[in-house]
Write an enzyme that holds these catalytic residues in place. Structure first.
Site, PDB file in Angstrom:
ATOM      1  N   HIS A 135       0.810  -1.225   0.000  1.00  9.29           N
ATOM      2  CA  HIS A 135       0.000   0.000   0.000  1.00  9.29           C
ATOM      3  C   HIS A 135       0.842   1.273   0.000  1.00  9.29           C
ATOM      4  O   HIS A 135       0.310   2.360  -0.252  1.00  9.29           O
ATOM      5  CB  HIS A 135      -0.941   0.024   1.204  1.00  9.29           C
ATOM      6  CG  HIS A 135      -2.005  -1.023   1.168  1.00  9.29           C
ATOM      7  ND1 HIS A 135      -2.904  -1.127   0.121  1.00  9.29           N
ATOM      8  CD2 HIS A 135      -2.321  -2.029   2.033  1.00  9.29           C
ATOM      9  CE1 HIS A 135      -3.724  -2.152   0.351  1.00  9.29           C
ATOM     10  NE2 HIS A 135      -3.390  -2.715   1.487  1.00  9.29           N
TER      11      HIS A 135
ATOM     12  N   HIS B 156      -6.327  -6.949  -0.910  1.00 10.85           N
ATOM     13  CA  HIS B 156      -6.485  -5.513  -1.180  1.00 10.85           C
ATOM     14  C   HIS B 156      -5.697  -5.085  -2.409  1.00 10.85           C
ATOM     15  O   HIS B 156      -4.648  -5.648  -2.718  1.00 10.85           O
ATOM     16  CB  HIS B 156      -6.003  -4.693   0.024  1.00 10.85           C
ATOM     17  CG  HIS B 156      -6.704  -5.025   1.301  1.00 10.85           C
ATOM     18  ND1 HIS B 156      -6.209  -5.933   2.221  1.00 10.85           N
ATOM     19  CD2 HIS B 156      -7.882  -4.576   1.812  1.00 10.85           C
ATOM     20  CE1 HIS B 156      -7.042  -6.024   3.254  1.00 10.85           C
ATOM     21  NE2 HIS B 156      -8.070  -5.219   3.028  1.00 10.85           N
TER      22      HIS B 156
ATOM     23  N   ASP C  82      -4.915 -12.708   2.830  1.00 10.87           N
ATOM     24  CA  ASP C  82      -6.180 -12.197   3.384  1.00 10.87           C
ATOM     25  C   ASP C  82      -7.351 -12.484   2.445  1.00 10.87           C
ATOM     26  O   ASP C  82      -8.481 -12.071   2.705  1.00 10.87           O
ATOM     27  CB  ASP C  82      -6.101 -10.704   3.760  1.00 10.87           C
ATOM     28  CG  ASP C  82      -5.265  -9.871   2.821  1.00 10.87           C
ATOM     29  OD1 ASP C  82      -4.887 -10.373   1.745  1.00 10.87           O
ATOM     30  OD2 ASP C  82      -5.002  -8.691   3.155  1.00 10.87           O
TER      31      ASP C  82
ATOM     32  N   ASP D 196      -2.660 -10.252  -2.863  1.00  8.53           N
ATOM     33  CA  ASP D 196      -3.277  -9.842  -1.591  1.00  8.53           C
ATOM     34  C   ASP D 196      -4.749  -9.493  -1.847  1.00  8.53           C
ATOM     35  O   ASP D 196      -5.111  -9.082  -2.952  1.00  8.53           O
ATOM     36  CB  ASP D 196      -2.528  -8.617  -1.049  1.00  8.53           C
ATOM     37  CG  ASP D 196      -2.982  -8.160   0.323  1.00  8.53           C
ATOM     38  OD1 ASP D 196      -2.291  -8.476   1.306  1.00  8.53           O
ATOM     39  OD2 ASP D 196      -4.025  -7.472   0.414  1.00  8.53           O
TER      40      ASP D 196
HETATM   41  C1  SP5 Z   1      -1.335  -5.120   3.791  1.00  4.31           C
HETATM   42  C2  SP5 Z   1      -2.816  -5.107   3.997  1.00  4.31           C
HETATM   43  O1  SP5 Z   1      -3.476  -6.137   3.821  1.00  4.31           O
HETATM   44  N1  SP5 Z   1      -3.378  -3.982   4.453  1.00  4.31           N
HETATM   45  C3  SP5 Z   1      -4.772  -3.877   4.704  1.00  4.31           C
HETATM   46  C4  SP5 Z   1      -5.132  -2.544   5.254  1.00  4.31           C
HETATM   47  C5  SP5 Z   1      -6.604  -2.472   5.547  1.00  4.31           C
HETATM   48  N2  SP5 Z   1      -6.902  -1.275   6.245  1.00  4.31           N
HETATM   49  C6  SP5 Z   1      -8.286  -1.008   6.483  1.00  4.31           C
HETATM   50  C7  SP5 Z   1      -8.837  -1.967   7.456  1.00  4.31           C
HETATM   51  C8  SP5 Z   1     -10.269  -1.736   7.695  1.00  4.31           C
HETATM   52  C9  SP5 Z   1     -10.717  -2.802   8.624  1.00  4.31           C
HETATM   53  N3  SP5 Z   1     -12.109  -2.760   8.806  1.00  4.31           N
HETATM   54  C10 SP5 Z   1     -12.529  -3.907   9.543  1.00  4.31           C
HETATM   55  C11 SP5 Z   1     -13.954  -4.136   9.390  1.00  4.31           C
HETATM   56  C12 SP5 Z   1     -14.257  -5.456   9.986  1.00  4.31           C
HETATM   57  N4  SP5 Z   1     -15.597  -5.813   9.763  1.00  4.31           N
HETATM   58 ZN    ZN Z   2      -4.430  -6.999   2.291  1.00  4.57          ZN
END
Ligand code: SP5
Ligand code: ZN
Length: 341
Positions: free
Chosen positions: A159, A197, A284, A195
């Site tokens: 990211h 994301h 993930d 990943d």
């Molecule tokens: C490296 C990587 O996988 N980074 C991911 C970053 C995600 N950041 C935002 C996380 C938002 C989490 N929200 C949780 C909701 C659960 N229901």
């Molecule tokens: Zn991720």
């Protein structure tokens, strides 16, 4: 396959992640890396090596000097103001405002970040440097003839932009490694990001370049992080036009569907004829991941690794996300074992 690992990842021990309006214990925590390391040893994947120190030069091939300096002094500057908690950005240069670097630490935190879930803490700089060195050490193994290597990076990197932190990432380990392959003479390098994301940092870093092909398979950014990049109409700009590809999937996506995207990505990589491949490896995408919505199973990761191996390229794996710590070791090592069988 050899693994590169540094215990210095443990210098990153944030206690807060802003989520749902409250500060929770971070998803991106030290036990992630320790669990993966344990599984690597248990499955006898191969030797585990410590990183060499490459200094900041290869990092500065990707990140701006002012961003790197900011990261280096951020915690000290924050502490100097006697703030009670961890360093969390809370203000950004929104539309219509000035893009200039303010003196104040709150202003600089906002200038150099795009998300507030990633608290900066005392050991964050040390861990981020160690993580980049882990990636560069594994990159050197591959450049020197190993068919593949696993960089057990923590914190993750995909990211991070040239001058932005966020999404638990500070230095873009995959981008730094791809640039290292280029600087060592590889004409073309491909980065495939699996990943959950979007690899927004990696995309942004190479968006105007044709010498590094970037492909990312991920959850629809209309619905999930990083929200503001990662759509399928982003295909590169200028010289980079046609050298970025985003493959976007909805909630509930199982491997049978996800693997079609992998097939599309693999065919594009084959056509591109890179001299090296970097896999930004997040797990993930797992069915029980606490922050994601794909439905891959542990067995699917073996098949993923098998398909990646058929590309028949010198391959560097950099560790990215994956937050179901109970399954993270099995899932990551399944990709690497699948690759080798
Ligand atoms: C490296 C990587 O996988 N980074 C991911 C970053 C995600 N950041 C935002 C996380 C938002 C989490 N929200 C949780 C909701 C659960 N229901
Ligand atoms: Zn991720």
């Amino acid at each position: 396959m050899k693994t590169v690992f540094s215990p210095l990842h443990n210098r990153r021990t944030a206690t807060t992640e802003l989520d749902g309006g409250v500060l929770i214990a971070p998803h991106e925590k030290p036990s992630r890396a320790e669990t993966i390391l344990g599984r690597v040893k248990q499955e006898q994947l191969g030797d585990v090596l410590p990183p060499e120190d490459f200094g900041l030069e290869p990092v500065l091939r990707v990140h701006t000097p002012d961003y790197v300096s900011f990261l280096q002094t951020c915690w000290k500057d924050w502490e100097a103001e006697d703030k009670p908690g961890e360093a969390i950005p809370a203000v950004w240069p929104g539309r219509g405002m000035r893009e200039r670097v303010p003196k104040d630490i709150d202003g600089r935190l906002g200038y150099y970040s795009f998300a507030a879930e990633t608290s900066i803490t005392e050991g964050t700089w040390d861990a981020a440097c160690a993580s980049a060195n882990v990636a560069l050490t594994a990159q050197a193994l591959v450049a020197n003839g190993e068919p593949a290597a696993f960089a057990l990076c923590r914190p993750p990197g995909h990211h991070a932009h040239a001058d932005l932190l966020g999404g638990y990432c500070f230095f873009n380990n995959a981008a730094i490694s791809a640039q290292a392959f280029r600087d060592q003479g590889a004409k073309r390098v491909a980065i495939l990001d699996v990943d959950f994301h979007h690899g927004n940092g990696t995309q942004a870093i190479f968006y105007q370049r044709s010498d590094v092909l970037t492909i990312s398979l991920h959850g629809d950014p209309d619905l999930v992080f990083p929200h503001f990049l990662g759509f399928e109409d982003e295909t590169g700009e200028g010289d980079g036009n046609g050298y970025n590809q985003n493959l976007v999937y909805p909630p509930g996506t199982p491997f049978e569907v996800w693997r079609e995207g992998l097939e599309t990505a693999c065919q594009r990589i084959t056509e591109y004829q890179p001299e090296a491949l970097v896999i930004a490896l997040g797990v993930d995408t797992f069915e029980d991941d606490p922050i994601s919505f794909f439905k891959l199973t542990s067995a699917d990761y073996l098949l993923m690794g098998e398909r990646l191996a058929t590309l028949n390229l010198p391959t560097l794996f950099t560790m990215e996300g994956g937050y179901d710590v109970d399954a993270i070791g099995v899932n990551v090592v399944n990709v690497l074992k699948g690759f080798e069988r």
